[in-house]
Write a protein that holds these residues in place. Structure first.
Motif, mmCIF file in Angstrom:
data_model
loop_
_atom_site.group_PDB
_atom_site.id
_atom_site.type_symbol
_atom_site.label_atom_id
_atom_site.label_comp_id
_atom_site.label_asym_id
_atom_site.label_seq_id
_atom_site.Cartn_x
_atom_site.Cartn_y
_atom_site.Cartn_z
ATOM 1 N N UNK A 1 0.846 -1.435 0.247
ATOM 2 C CA UNK A 1 0.263 0.058 0.140
ATOM 3 C C UNK A 1 0.966 1.464 0.261
ATOM 4 N N UNK A 2 2.010 1.269 0.754
ATOM 5 C CA UNK A 2 2.927 2.634 0.629
ATOM 6 C C UNK A 2 3.526 2.662 -0.893
ATOM 7 N N UNK A 3 3.229 1.180 -1.152
ATOM 8 C CA UNK A 3 3.802 1.078 -2.845
ATOM 9 C C UNK A 3 3.173 2.473 -3.373
ATOM 10 N N UNK A 4 2.403 1.620 -3.457
ATOM 11 C CA UNK A 4 0.663 2.639 -4.287
ATOM 12 C C UNK A 4 0.859 3.877 -3.916
ATOM 13 N N UNK A 5 0.852 4.500 -2.391
ATOM 14 C CA UNK A 5 1.191 5.790 -2.010
ATOM 15 C C UNK A 5 1.550 6.774 -2.624
ATOM 16 N N UNK A 6 3.343 6.572 -2.785
ATOM 17 C CA UNK A 6 4.850 6.902 -3.151
ATOM 18 C C UNK A 6 4.801 6.881 -4.808
ATOM 19 N N UNK B 1 3.483 11.447 -9.117
ATOM 20 C CA UNK B 1 2.503 12.445 -10.077
ATOM 21 C C UNK B 1 2.103 13.519 -9.815
ATOM 22 N N UNK B 2 1.728 13.431 -8.364
ATOM 23 C CA UNK B 2 1.376 14.399 -7.687
ATOM 24 C C UNK B 2 2.365 15.175 -6.303
ATOM 25 N N UNK C 1 -6.609 13.692 -1.376
ATOM 26 C CA UNK C 1 -6.158 14.914 -1.225
ATOM 27 C C UNK C 1 -5.450 15.519 -2.024
ATOM 28 N N UNK C 2 -6.274 16.068 -3.856
ATOM 29 C CA UNK C 2 -4.596 15.588 -4.986
ATOM 30 C C UNK C 2 -5.643 16.760 -5.517
ATOM 31 N N UNK C 3 -4.384 16.968 -7.100
ATOM 32 C CA UNK C 3 -4.780 18.154 -8.048
ATOM 33 C C UNK C 3 -5.512 17.138 -9.223
ATOM 34 N N UNK C 4 -4.669 15.914 -8.519
ATOM 35 C CA UNK C 4 -5.218 15.062 -10.658
ATOM 36 C C UNK C 4 -6.318 15.167 -10.004
ATOM 37 N N UNK C 5 -6.862 14.347 -11.129
ATOM 38 C CA UNK C 5 -8.572 13.440 -11.350
ATOM 39 C C UNK C 5 -8.586 12.375 -11.620
ATOM 40 N N UNK C 6 -10.055 12.153 -10.782
ATOM 41 C CA UNK C 6 -10.490 11.060 -10.935
ATOM 42 C C UNK C 6 -10.225 9.713 -11.587
#
Length: 156
Positions: A54-59, A64-65, A94-99
């Motif tokens: 899961x940490x890999x996904x978050x990284x 990307x943002x 919380x991100x500036x990326x699109x869905x």
């Protein structure tokens, strides 16, 4: 997760369970909650080293943002012998990326893809609190900056 955070969240979750009052949600910064060496927390029923995926996904998201903020929403606890273990299965992003960009990142792995990804409603943070590093309750709305979109990503 540090001791002050543990001392804050356990009484809150015990009270919520006793009164069956679940309107307020509680978040932790992902670094505090997903520490692979912390047996006090589990994410999607996984403890210790399994949190690393899961940490890999978050990284990947943070690559990307770089301005994104990631939290883990806690939903409960269980007693394990004389100890307690917090349970969670939802990330708040919380991100500036699109869905669609968020979906692409979190659906990429074949082994831990989420059960659901979506946009949060505009007032979602009104009844949510982040448990800070000193055990303080910080209004989640304070973390929602202009230009950010809010998403959830959960596993079951």
């Amino acid at each position: 997760m540090n001791q002050k955070q543990k001392e804050t969240i356990l009484p809150i979750l015990k009270s919520a369970q006793a009164t069956r009052s679940y309107q307020t949600t509680y978040w932790f910064a992902y670094q505090d909650y997903l520490d692979p060496s912390d047996g006090f927390t589990e994410f999607v029923c996984e403890r210790f080293e399994e949190k690393q995926a899961y940490l890999g996904l978050i990284n990947t998201l943070l690559a990307a943002d770089k301005t994104a903020k990631v939290f883990v929403q806690v939903y409960g606890y269980e007693e394990v012998g004389d100890d307690f273990v917090l349970s969670a299965e939802t990330l708040i992003l919380l991100s500036r990326l699109s869905l669609s960009e968020i979906e692409r990142i979190f659906n990429a792995p074949e082994d831990i893809f989420p059960s659901g990804i979506g946009a949060e409603r505009p007032d979602f943070a009104r009844q949510s609190f982040v448990i800070g590093e000193h055990g303080d309750l910080l209004p989640a709305k304070n973390f929602c900056e202009e230009g950010f979109s809010a998403y959830y990503c959960w596993w079951d």
